[in-house]
Design a protein around this motif. Sequence first.
Motif, PDB file in Angstrom:
ATOM      1  N   ALA A  70       0.765  -1.129   0.295  1.00  0.00           N
ATOM      2  CA  ALA A  70       0.090   0.024   0.021  1.00  0.00           C
ATOM      3  C   ALA A  70       0.893   1.262  -0.048  1.00  0.00           C
ATOM      4  O   ALA A  70       2.031   1.254   0.720  1.00  0.00           O
ATOM      5  N   ARG A  71       0.397   2.255  -0.714  1.00  0.00           N
ATOM      6  CA  ARG A  71       0.925   3.559  -0.749  1.00  0.00           C
ATOM      7  C   ARG A  71       0.286   4.785  -0.033  1.00  0.00           C
ATOM      8  O   ARG A  71       0.672   5.497   0.296  1.00  0.00           O
ATOM      9  N   ASP A  72      -0.729   4.285   0.693  1.00  0.00           N
ATOM     10  CA  ASP A  72      -2.001   5.133   1.209  1.00  0.00           C
ATOM     11  C   ASP A  72      -2.125   4.471   2.430  1.00  0.00           C
ATOM     12  O   ASP A  72      -2.579   3.309   2.408  1.00  0.00           O
ATOM     13  N   ALA A  73      -2.193   5.079   3.710  1.00  0.00           N
ATOM     14  CA  ALA A  73      -2.371   4.460   4.860  1.00  0.00           C
ATOM     15  C   ALA A  73      -3.997   4.454   5.058  1.00  0.00           C
ATOM     16  O   ALA A  73      -4.504   3.843   6.205  1.00  0.00           O
ATOM     17  N   GLY A  74      -4.638   5.255   4.396  1.00  0.00           N
ATOM     18  CA  GLY A  74      -6.113   4.993   4.435  1.00  0.00           C
ATOM     19  C   GLY A  74      -6.622   6.090   5.442  1.00  0.00           C
ATOM     20  O   GLY A  74      -5.813   7.024   6.218  1.00  0.00           O
ATOM     21  N   PRO A  75      -7.915   6.374   5.811  1.00  0.00           N
ATOM     22  CA  PRO A  75      -8.485   7.049   6.748  1.00  0.00           C
ATOM     23  C   PRO A  75      -7.726   7.104   8.230  1.00  0.00           C
ATOM     24  O   PRO A  75      -7.512   6.095   8.704  1.00  0.00           O
ATOM     25  N   VAL A  76      -7.597   8.384   8.655  1.00  0.00           N
ATOM     26  CA  VAL A  76      -6.696   8.344   9.860  1.00  0.00           C
ATOM     27  C   VAL A  76      -7.570   7.705  11.072  1.00  0.00           C
ATOM     28  O   VAL A  76      -7.031   6.953  12.108  1.00  0.00           O
ATOM     29  N   LEU A  77      -8.923   7.650  11.021  1.00  0.00           N
ATOM     30  CA  LEU A  77      -9.755   6.801  11.989  1.00  0.00           C
ATOM     31  C   LEU A  77      -9.868   5.375  11.664  1.00  0.00           C
ATOM     32  O   LEU A  77     -10.632   4.603  12.572  1.00  0.00           O
ATOM     33  N   ALA A  78      -9.416   4.900  10.498  1.00  0.00           N
ATOM     34  CA  ALA A  78      -9.748   3.631   9.939  1.00  0.00           C
ATOM     35  C   ALA A  78      -9.299   2.534  11.334  1.00  0.00           C
ATOM     36  O   ALA A  78      -9.942   1.466  11.379  1.00  0.00           O
ATOM     37  N   PRO A  79      -8.206   2.714  11.918  1.00  0.00           N
ATOM     38  CA  PRO A  79      -7.723   1.611  12.968  1.00  0.00           C
ATOM     39  C   PRO A  79      -8.720   1.347  13.869  1.00  0.00           C
ATOM     40  O   PRO A  79      -8.754   0.272  14.600  1.00  0.00           O
ATOM     41  N   PHE A  80      -9.771   2.386  14.018  1.00  0.00           N
ATOM     42  CA  PHE A  80     -10.823   2.094  15.501  1.00  0.00           C
ATOM     43  C   PHE A  80     -12.092   1.611  14.751  1.00  0.00           C
ATOM     44  O   PHE A  80     -12.835   1.462  15.699  1.00  0.00           O
ATOM     45  N   GLU A  81     -12.030   1.408  13.414  1.00  0.00           N
ATOM     46  CA  GLU A  81     -13.168   0.849  12.860  1.00  0.00           C
ATOM     47  C   GLU A  81     -13.309  -0.715  12.925  1.00  0.00           C
ATOM     48  O   GLU A  81     -13.299  -1.124  11.846  1.00  0.00           O
ATOM     49  N   ARG A  82     -13.102  -1.392  13.867  1.00  0.00           N
ATOM     50  CA  ARG A  82     -12.716  -2.964  13.925  1.00  0.00           C
ATOM     51  C   ARG A  82     -13.798  -3.608  14.760  1.00  0.00           C
ATOM     52  O   ARG A  82     -14.295  -3.022  15.654  1.00  0.00           O
ATOM     53  N   TRP A  83     -14.219  -4.824  14.532  1.00  0.00           N
ATOM     54  CA  TRP A  83     -14.737  -5.660  15.249  1.00  0.00           C
ATOM     55  C   TRP A  83     -16.109  -5.343  15.621  1.00  0.00           C
ATOM     56  O   TRP A  83     -17.066  -4.903  14.918  1.00  0.00           O
ATOM     57  N   ASP A  84     -16.194  -5.451  17.207  1.00  0.00           N
ATOM     58  CA  ASP A  84     -17.764  -5.160  17.672  1.00  0.00           C
ATOM     59  C   ASP A  84     -18.020  -3.432  17.350  1.00  0.00           C
ATOM     60  O   ASP A  84     -19.348  -3.100  17.287  1.00  0.00           O
ATOM     61  N   TRP A  85     -17.133  -2.437  16.661  1.00  0.00           N
ATOM     62  CA  TRP A  85     -17.625  -1.205  16.471  1.00  0.00           C
ATOM     63  C   TRP A  85     -18.590  -1.358  15.344  1.00  0.00           C
ATOM     64  O   TRP A  85     -19.720  -0.444  15.143  1.00  0.00           O
ATOM     65  N   GLY A  86     -18.414  -2.363  14.246  1.00  0.00           N
ATOM     66  CA  GLY A  86     -19.285  -2.629  12.983  1.00  0.00           C
ATOM     67  C   GLY A  86     -20.451  -2.775  13.693  1.00  0.00           C
ATOM     68  O   GLY A  86     -21.539  -2.210  13.112  1.00  0.00           O
ATOM     69  N   HIS A  87     -20.701  -3.557  14.709  1.00  0.00           N
ATOM     70  CA  HIS A  87     -22.363  -3.981  15.244  1.00  0.00           C
ATOM     71  C   HIS A  87     -22.821  -2.750  15.705  1.00  0.00           C
ATOM     72  O   HIS A  87     -24.073  -2.426  15.698  1.00  0.00           O
ATOM     73  N   PHE A  88     -22.082  -2.092  16.677  1.00  0.00           N
ATOM     74  CA  PHE A  88     -22.515  -0.636  17.207  1.00  0.00           C
ATOM     75  C   PHE A  88     -23.027   0.469  16.253  1.00  0.00           C
ATOM     76  O   PHE A  88     -24.024   0.871  16.553  1.00  0.00           O
ATOM     77  N   LEU A  89     -22.321   0.435  15.297  1.00  0.00           N
ATOM     78  CA  LEU A  89     -22.519   1.459  14.149  1.00  0.00           C
ATOM     79  C   LEU A  89     -23.829   0.963  13.315  1.00  0.00           C
ATOM     80  O   LEU A  89     -24.721   1.847  13.016  1.00  0.00           O
ATOM     81  N   ASN A  90     -24.013  -0.353  13.089  1.00  0.00           N
ATOM     82  CA  ASN A  90     -25.059  -0.761  12.423  1.00  0.00           C
ATOM     83  C   ASN A  90     -26.342  -0.288  13.036  1.00  0.00           C
ATOM     84  O   ASN A  90     -27.353  -0.202  12.543  1.00  0.00           O
ATOM     85  N   VAL A  91     -26.393  -0.707  14.413  1.00  0.00           N
ATOM     86  CA  VAL A  91     -27.434  -0.376  15.331  1.00  0.00           C
ATOM     87  C   VAL A  91     -27.888   1.053  15.218  1.00  0.00           C
ATOM     88  O   VAL A  91     -28.897   1.309  15.203  1.00  0.00           O
ATOM     89  N   ALA A  92     -26.745   1.807  15.683  1.00  0.00           N
ATOM     90  CA  ALA A  92     -27.062   3.246  15.692  1.00  0.00           C
ATOM     91  C   ALA A  92     -27.476   3.753  14.405  1.00  0.00           C
ATOM     92  O   ALA A  92     -28.240   4.590  14.196  1.00  0.00           O
ATOM     93  N   ARG A  93     -26.765   3.486  13.226  1.00  0.00           N
ATOM     94  CA  ARG A  93     -27.264   4.070  12.033  1.00  0.00           C
ATOM     95  C   ARG A  93     -28.662   3.298  11.277  1.00  0.00           C
ATOM     96  O   ARG A  93     -29.583   4.204  10.965  1.00  0.00           O
ATOM     97  N   ASP A  94     -28.771   2.085  11.474  1.00  0.00           N
ATOM     98  CA  ASP A  94     -29.935   1.408  10.712  1.00  0.00           C
ATOM     99  C   ASP A  94     -30.969   0.806  11.648  1.00  0.00           C
ATOM    100  O   ASP A  94     -32.011   0.518  11.341  1.00  0.00           O
ATOM    101  N   GLY A  95     -30.892   0.820  13.002  1.00  0.00           N
ATOM    102  CA  GLY A  95     -31.322   0.021  13.917  1.00  0.00           C
ATOM    103  C   GLY A  95     -31.284  -1.508  13.971  1.00  0.00           C
ATOM    104  O   GLY A  95     -30.399  -2.069  13.200  1.00  0.00           O
ATOM    105  N   TYR A  96     -32.249  -2.000  14.695  1.00  0.00           N
ATOM    106  CA  TYR A  96     -31.936  -3.542  14.950  1.00  0.00           C
ATOM    107  C   TYR A  96     -32.295  -4.291  13.853  1.00  0.00           C
ATOM    108  O   TYR A  96     -31.800  -5.442  13.625  1.00  0.00           O
ATOM    109  N   PHE A  97     -33.377  -4.096  13.260  1.00  0.00           N
ATOM    110  CA  PHE A  97     -33.908  -4.926  12.245  1.00  0.00           C
ATOM    111  C   PHE A  97     -34.555  -4.034  11.015  1.00  0.00           C
ATOM    112  O   PHE A  97     -35.574  -3.788  10.690  1.00  0.00           O
ATOM    113  N   PRO A  98     -33.413  -3.467  10.129  1.00  0.00           N
ATOM    114  CA  PRO A  98     -33.622  -2.604   9.229  1.00  0.00           C
ATOM    115  C   PRO A  98     -34.413  -3.606   8.056  1.00  0.00           C
ATOM    116  O   PRO A  98     -33.850  -4.761   7.611  1.00  0.00           O
TER     117      PRO A  98
END
Length: 408
Positions: A70-98
Motif C-alpha cells: 500500500a502507498r496510502d495508509a487510509g483514513p486516519v480513524l480507520a484503525p478504530f473501525e474494527r470488530w464490535d464497532w461495526g455492530h454498534f454502528l449498524n444498530v445506531a445507524r440502521d436500527g436492529y431490524f432494518p
Amino acid sequence: MSVIPPRSREEAPPLPPLLPPPRADRGRRRLPLRLGAEDRDVLWLYLLTRASLWITAYGASWLFPADAGARDAGPVLAPFERWDWGHFLNVARDGYFPAGSGPWNAEWDNREAFFPGFPLALRAVHTVVPSWTAAGLLISFVAGGIAVLALVRIARLYLPDPHAGRRTAQLLLLSPCAVFLATGYSESLFLALALPAWLAAHRRAWPLAAVLAALATTVRVSGLFLAAALALHFVLTARTRSDWRPLPWLALPAAPAALYAWYLHARTGDWMAWKHAQERGWYRHFHAPWDAWSNTWASAFDEVLTTGYAFMFQAELLAMLVGLALVALLVRRRRWPEAVYVGLSLWALGTSYWYQSIPRATLLWWPLWITLAAWTLRSPRFRTAYVCLAAPLSTLFALTYLTGRWAG
C-alpha cells in the motif's frame, strides 16, 4: 507519577484492607465533586495515555497496512473501525431490524446481541458530530475520563494511602486491554455509569445507585451483575427500618433488560433473542466450566488454530486464572458484594464453548485494580514488575486490535 520510597522489611506496613468494614461507613458522608490535585494528575495521565494510543494507531496504519504494498495508509480513524464497532454502528445507524431483516436471514449479523445503550448514545452524539467513528471515540473519551475519576474516589474508600486513587488509575490505564477504553466500544461508557453507582451505594444514596445501575444495564448485561452486587451490599449494610425503605429501588436495574427482551420478542417472537444471537455469532452455548476450559486450552496449545488465534486463547486462559484468583481473594476477605460481581462475570464468560472477551472484561473488575494498587503501595518492586510485564502486553494488544488482527 508518584514514587513510593523503598522501605526496610521492618518498616513495611501490612497490606491495606481491600475494603473498610461496612459499618466503618464512609457511606453517609458526601463525596467531593470538585477536582482536587490528585484528580488533575489522573486526568493528565489519562490524556497522555489517550495520546499514546492515538499515536500508536497512526503509526500502525502506516507501518502495518493490510496490503504490504500500500502507498496510502487510509483514513486516519480507520484503525478504530474494527470488530464490535461495526455492530454498534449498524444498530445506531440502521436500527436492529432494518427493512424487515433479522435472524431469519442467512447472512444476518446477530446485532441484537448488543444492548442498546451505546448505540443510542452514538446516535445522539452523531447529531452534532458528523463522523460516526469520531462520535464513538468522543463518547469513550468523555466516559473514560468520568470513569477514572470515579475509580480514584472508590480507591480512596477502599485504601487509606493518600496515593491509592492515583495508583489505581495508573494500573487500569496501563493494563493490557486498556486500548478498549479508547475505542468506540462500550467498556468506557459502562464504567462511567457503574463506578458512580458503586460510589452512590457507599453513600447510601440507593435511588441514585439504582438509576445509574439501570443505565449501565442498557449498555452491557454486566449491569445485572452490578445490580446483584448492589443488592447484596444493601442487605449487608441495612440495619434500621429506615435503612430498608429504599429496597424497591434495587429492582430498577432489571427493567432495561426486561424491556429489551420485550422489544426483541415483539420483533422476533423470541424472548431470549439476545442470548440466541450470542450463541449463533459467538458460540456462547452453555457448556460446563471444565468443558469450556478444555476447549479453550486445546485452541490455545494444541496447534489446531493459527498462531494469532492461539495467542488470543492463551490470553483468555490467563485472564480466567486472574479472575478466579481475584474471586478467591475477595471471598477470603469476606468482600461478598465484589465477589458476587466478579464471580457472575466469570460464570457468564466461562460457561460458553470456549472463552471469549475475558481479557476485556478485566477492565470492568475494579476490585482487581484496587487490589493491585494495594500491593504496589506495599512493594515498589511489585509495581515495577507490573509495569514491565504489562507494557509489552499493552503494546501487543493495542497493535493486534488496531491492525485488525485481534481475533487472529
